[in-house]
Design an enzyme around this catalytic site. Structure first.
Site, mmCIF file in Angstrom:
data_model
loop_
_atom_site.group_PDB
_atom_site.id
_atom_site.type_symbol
_atom_site.label_atom_id
_atom_site.label_comp_id
_atom_site.label_asym_id
_atom_site.label_seq_id
_atom_site.Cartn_x
_atom_site.Cartn_y
_atom_site.Cartn_z
ATOM 1 N N ASP A 102 14.799 26.953 49.959
ATOM 2 C CA ASP A 102 15.757 25.751 49.514
ATOM 3 C C ASP A 102 17.300 26.359 50.194
ATOM 4 O O ASP A 102 18.039 26.272 49.386
ATOM 5 C CB ASP A 102 15.476 25.782 48.088
ATOM 6 C CG ASP A 102 14.325 25.149 47.845
ATOM 7 O OD1 ASP A 102 14.016 24.107 47.372
ATOM 8 O OD2 ASP A 102 13.260 25.788 47.772
ATOM 9 N N HIS A 138 11.028 19.695 38.340
ATOM 10 C CA HIS A 138 9.551 19.721 39.185
ATOM 11 C C HIS A 138 8.538 20.193 38.175
ATOM 12 O O HIS A 138 7.461 20.840 38.786
ATOM 13 C CB HIS A 138 9.913 20.713 40.308
ATOM 14 C CG HIS A 138 11.032 19.928 41.529
ATOM 15 N ND1 HIS A 138 10.887 18.684 41.779
ATOM 16 C CD2 HIS A 138 12.216 20.495 41.722
ATOM 17 C CE1 HIS A 138 12.030 18.569 42.527
ATOM 18 N NE2 HIS A 138 12.704 19.492 42.500
#
Length: 443
Positions: free
Chosen positions: A154, A307
């Site tokens: 990320d 998430h």
């Protein structure tokens, strides 16, 4: 100020300092500095045709082979790589092919891919692209232990990203593993260009092996099918590993078999990815590659609120395969924080299961995921919401050293670390695995 007030101030100040020191050991309670600014990314790329090759990166492409990728803003440049082991001298030449893509109103430059080799392991090569300067260089990985992986997920394009890349540059690594979410372009295709320029200083010198994340999808119903930029720009050795998709593949390097899985393509038992994974694991020779590592985007073991549970369906399908094959380590991104587990299988601590590490903390613009579920699960060892990167030093066939470095510290400061004994070393994979046999031998 009265003496009593001074004493009280000094006591409170000292307590705050000591509390901060204690917080470091607890990880998730670490007090982080204020967020840094995002990078100022121009909409238009600064590159023009006079600058020639740019956005250069390399990746492994089979035994002693390296794929070189670069972009030119004109199709007139040849797809040639000249290379050798002496600066300015290029006795070898390889010619590759080109591609490009269009996305809404954007059209990419000419994307060149060329494979070079065979290469001598652990050797510095100098290379030139499209028959012109500037000269680049890279070091080919070793073909035996020890070997070091840098791990970061990320990434994005923020000031935190530049800090992460600066830390990684201090690491003497052989291969970088990136478990998804590269540029955070999110439909703005020019940001793929600026990302390529941002990572070029590192990605042109060491192979970067990546898999896709949710920010690579860029799917628009009816108009765009998705993954155009990712597949065009970041070609991985999927064909070399028998895969039919650039979204999942595997490779060997110095006694390690690495499987890069796709969290955003089909993964159920009837899917092509599942069939490929089953076949790939069946071919693994633990005498040749005693370490077995899996990289994917959406984590299977995650105690963060962010998430949470998004990897459950993939885990339900594929976790028995990984357990039966004796996977040592599973690296994931997606959650913008760090977490390390014990060896685990089916949500229970299991000495013969993989260790799971979530490391989606490279520096993206969306910020950190600061909230964790409490109490901490029995399988979770260390968790902290800070930007950083990991280093995996595989020392020999039985032992490796994992360390995680938060950006707030010097790279040499280790925020979390652990020695890992391989499942080969622990004897786990010597046990008859009826589960693996049943799965791998099924039609």
């Amino acid at each position: 100020m009265e003496l009593g007030s001074v004493i009280l101030f000094l006591f409170l100040f000292s307590s705050a300092i000591n509390a901060t020191k204690r917080d470091v050991s607890f990880g998730e309670d670490y007090v982080r500095p204020r967020a840094r600014k995002a990078l100022a990314i121009p909409w238009q790329s600064k590159k023009d045709t006079s600058n020639g090759p740019h956005q250069v990166h390399i990746s492994l492409a089979g035994e002693n082979q390296m794929r070189v990728t670069w972009i030119t803003d004109s199709s007139s440049y040849p797809s040639t790589v000249q290379y050798g082991t002496t600066p300015g001298t290029y006795p070898y030449t390889s010619t590759g092919d080109t591609t490009s893509y269009s996305y809404l109103l954007y059209t990419s430059g000419t994307i060149h891919h060329a494979t070079i080799g065979p290469l001598v392991p652990n050797t510095t090569y100098y290379y030139r692209l499209s028959n012109q300067g500037p000269e680049f260089k890279f070091k080919s990985p070793q073909n035996e232990f020890p070997i070091t992986f840098a791990v970061v997920g990320d990434l994005g394009q923020t000031d935190w990203t530049t800090s992460t890349l600066a830390h990684i540059k201090k690491c003497d690594y052989d291969v970088l593993l990136l478990p998804g979410d590269l540029s955070y372009a999110d439909y703005q295709q020019r940001l793929w260009d600026t990302f390529g320029d941002l990572v070029q200083p590192l990605a042109s010198e060491r192979p970067w092996m990546v898999t896709e994340g949710n920010h690579e999808k860029e799917r628009i119903w009816v108009l765009e099918s998705g993954f155009q930029a990712y597949n065009s720009r970041w070609k991985m050795p999927y064909e070399e590993s028998g895969s039919s998709s650039n979204l999942y593949y595997s490779f060997d390097v110095a006694g390690v078999h690495v499987v890069m899985l796709g969290s955003y393509t089909d993964y159920d038992e009837g899917s092509d990815q599942y069939a490929w994974l089953k076949s790939d694991l069946a071919r693994v020779d633990r005498d040749k590659t005693p370490w077995l590592i899996v990289v994917l985007h959406a984590p299977w073991y995650n105690s963060n609120w962010a998430h949470h549970g998004e990897g459950d369906a993939m885990m339900a399908s594929m976790e028995p395969l990984l357990y039966g094959a004796g996977v040592d380590l599973v690296l994931a991104g997606h959650v913008h924080a760090y977490e390390r587990s014990k060896r685990v299988y089916k949500a229970k601590v299991d000495s013969c299961g993989p260790m799971h590490i979530t490391i989606g903390d490279g520096g993206n613009r969306e910020g950190l995921a600061r909230r964790y579920h409490n109490p901490k699960p029995s399988w979770s060892v260390f968790r902290e919401a800070s930007f950083g990167h990991g280093e995996l030093q595989i020392v020999n066939s039985t032992h490796a050293f994992w360390s995680w470095h938060r950006n707030d510290d010097d790279e040499l400061v280790t925020s979390d670390d652990v020695w890992i004994t391989s499942l080969v070393g622990s004897g786990c994979i010597m046990k008859p695995s009826h589960e693996l046999r049943k799965i791998l031998m099924s039609p």
